[in-house]
Motif scaffolding. Structure first.
Motif, PDB file in Angstrom:
ATOM      1  N   ALA A  57       5.302  11.811   0.309  1.00 50.25           N
ATOM      2  CA  ALA A  57       4.938  13.236   0.304  1.00 50.25           C
ATOM      3  C   ALA A  57       5.508  13.802  -0.984  1.00 50.25           C
ATOM      4  O   ALA A  57       6.663  14.231  -1.033  1.00 50.25           O
ATOM      5  N   PRO A  58       4.713  13.778  -2.074  1.00 56.35           N
ATOM      6  CA  PRO A  58       5.246  14.211  -3.362  1.00 56.35           C
ATOM      7  C   PRO A  58       5.217  15.723  -3.508  1.00 56.35           C
ATOM      8  O   PRO A  58       4.363  16.405  -2.942  1.00 56.35           O
ATOM      9  N   ALA A  59       6.138  16.241  -4.281  1.00 53.16           N
ATOM     10  CA  ALA A  59       6.134  17.654  -4.645  1.00 53.16           C
ATOM     11  C   ALA A  59       6.332  17.718  -6.151  1.00 53.16           C
ATOM     12  O   ALA A  59       7.383  17.344  -6.666  1.00 53.16           O
ATOM     13  N   ALA A  92       9.429  13.060  -2.111  1.00 57.08           N
ATOM     14  CA  ALA A  92       9.989  12.905  -3.455  1.00 57.08           C
ATOM     15  C   ALA A  92       9.700  14.151  -4.263  1.00 57.08           C
ATOM     16  O   ALA A  92       8.559  14.597  -4.359  1.00 57.08           O
ATOM     17  N   GLU A  93      10.741  14.720  -4.835  1.00 52.20           N
ATOM     18  CA  GLU A  93      10.602  15.894  -5.704  1.00 52.20           C
ATOM     19  C   GLU A  93      11.731  15.886  -6.700  1.00 52.20           C
ATOM     20  O   GLU A  93      12.908  15.798  -6.332  1.00 52.20           O
ATOM     21  N   VAL A 103       0.867  -1.178   0.000  1.00 51.65           N
ATOM     22  CA  VAL A 103       0.000   0.000   0.000  1.00 51.65           C
ATOM     23  C   VAL A 103       0.907   1.233   0.000  1.00 51.65           C
ATOM     24  O   VAL A 103       1.838   1.323   0.811  1.00 51.65           O
ATOM     25  N   VAL A 104       0.644   2.157  -0.907  1.00 55.02           N
ATOM     26  CA  VAL A 104       1.365   3.427  -0.940  1.00 55.02           C
ATOM     27  C   VAL A 104       0.335   4.535  -0.747  1.00 55.02           C
ATOM     28  O   VAL A 104      -0.522   4.753  -1.611  1.00 55.02           O
ATOM     29  N   ASN A 105       0.383   5.187   0.391  1.00 56.41           N
ATOM     30  CA  ASN A 105      -0.507   6.300   0.687  1.00 56.41           C
ATOM     31  C   ASN A 105       0.135   7.617   0.266  1.00 56.41           C
ATOM     32  O   ASN A 105       1.353   7.700   0.100  1.00 56.41           O
ATOM     33  N   THR A 106      -0.690   8.653   0.140  1.00 54.55           N
ATOM     34  CA  THR A 106      -0.183   9.951  -0.305  1.00 54.55           C
ATOM     35  C   THR A 106      -0.443  11.005   0.758  1.00 54.55           C
ATOM     36  O   THR A 106      -1.578  11.399   1.000  1.00 54.55           O
TER      37      THR A 106
END
Length: 307
Positions: A214-216, A258-259, A167-170
């Motif tokens: 935590a994407p940017a 990740a950015e 599972v990959v949550n955002t």
């Protein structure tokens, strides 16, 4: 051969932005993908992109819908995918999402919870409806698909077929550090971190790993709030694909930022400077001691948008 060959992957909010990039990246690595998208606007309003038919919980999505368009892209590249247009923040929609994976491909290996929208306001102007809507789509929209997927994986494990489930949550930098004008969004994204940690602790016994990113990146959700972002969604997807693959064995209960070309392991709340008296403090003593402790503590991350 890709690192996700024959894995079945669900991506919620997969019709645009980060979700679309994730769905395409998984397919490129050999996964069979269920692309979920309700086809709503940036603020969750209806009628801004869904060409599918049926109710929000039914799961149907037409070829002209955002989910349907991504499915067509994947198929054009030789991959396998199906569209799901249900509302994952409802019991019916989440149940039909997992059922779509099982009915279409016979199994489920990875769930990527990505769906969400924004209703930004300063706190004094933030209405209850806007609070509830954002909490619902982000927190409940993570919880319900996770619960339905986990129920399937637990049954598999109890039947002697322990899965290599992922599972990959955002979450978001707003949830980790706060963001001015986004009190509802920041609270929801912080809640997703807590959900991730609990799920990882509870579900490991069934072969389920749960992490959060935590994407940017520049998307329609971020282009107004964070105009200076340089990265694009496709920069984030390789980490998501790896976390969603069997190759990530042993990695669980973690949060990654990740950015662009940067990946950071985020280190959350943990005990810092401590004082112990052995008896109850007076208010004055508590204050004096707290100031001494703060002098030895690391400064918190600045809140996004704070002057």
């Amino acid at each position: 051969m890709g690192i996700c060959d024959d894995r079945v992957v669900i991506v919620t909010g997969g019709g645009r932005g980060l979700g679309r990039a994730h769905a395409l990246a998984f397919a490129a690595e050999g996964a069979k993908v269920v692309v979920n998208d309700l086809g709503v606007g940036l603020d969750g309003s209806a009628g801004t992109g869904s060409a599918g038919s049926g109710s929000a919980g039914s799961g149907s999505a037409g070829t002209g819908s955002p989910a349907g368009q991504v499915v067509e892209e994947i198929r054009a590249l030789g991959g396998q995918a199906v569209a799901h247009g249900g509302d994952v923040a409802t019991e019916e929609g989440a149940a039909s999402l997992v059922a779509t994976a099982l009915d279409s491909f016979g199994r489920l290996d990875t769930l990527v919870n990505n769906a969400g929208f924004l209703r930004d306001r300063m706190l004094v102007n933030l209405g209850e409806d806007d609070w509830d809507a954002v909490m619902r789509v982000h927190v409940k929209g993570h919880f319900l698909p996770l619960r339905h997927a986990a129920a399937y994986w637990r049954a598999e494990a109890k039947a002697g077929r322990e899965p290599a489930a992922r599972v990959v949550n955002t979450t978001s930098g707003a949830g980790l550090s706060g963001s001015v004008g986004q009190g509802n969004y920041a609270a929801a994204k912080a809640g997703i971190v807590g959900l991730t940690l609990v799920a990882a602790a509870e579900m490991g016994r069934y072969g389920i790993q749960v992490n959060a990113i935590a994407p940017a990146a520049r998307t329609r959700m971020t282009e107004q709030a964070f105009a200076g972002l340089e990265g694009v969604p496709e920069d984030v997807s390789p980490l998501v694909v790896w976390l969603g693959s069997a190759a990530s064995a042993g990695v669980t209960g973690r949060v990654f930022e990740a950015e662009g070309g940067r990946i950071t392991v985020m280190e959350g709340w943990r005990p810092g400077p401590t004082a112990e008296k052995g008896a109850r403090w007076s208010p004055a003593e508590a204050g004096e001691t707290t100031l001494r402790l703060l002098a030895d503590a690391e400064a918190p991350q600045p809140v996004y948008g704070a002057s």
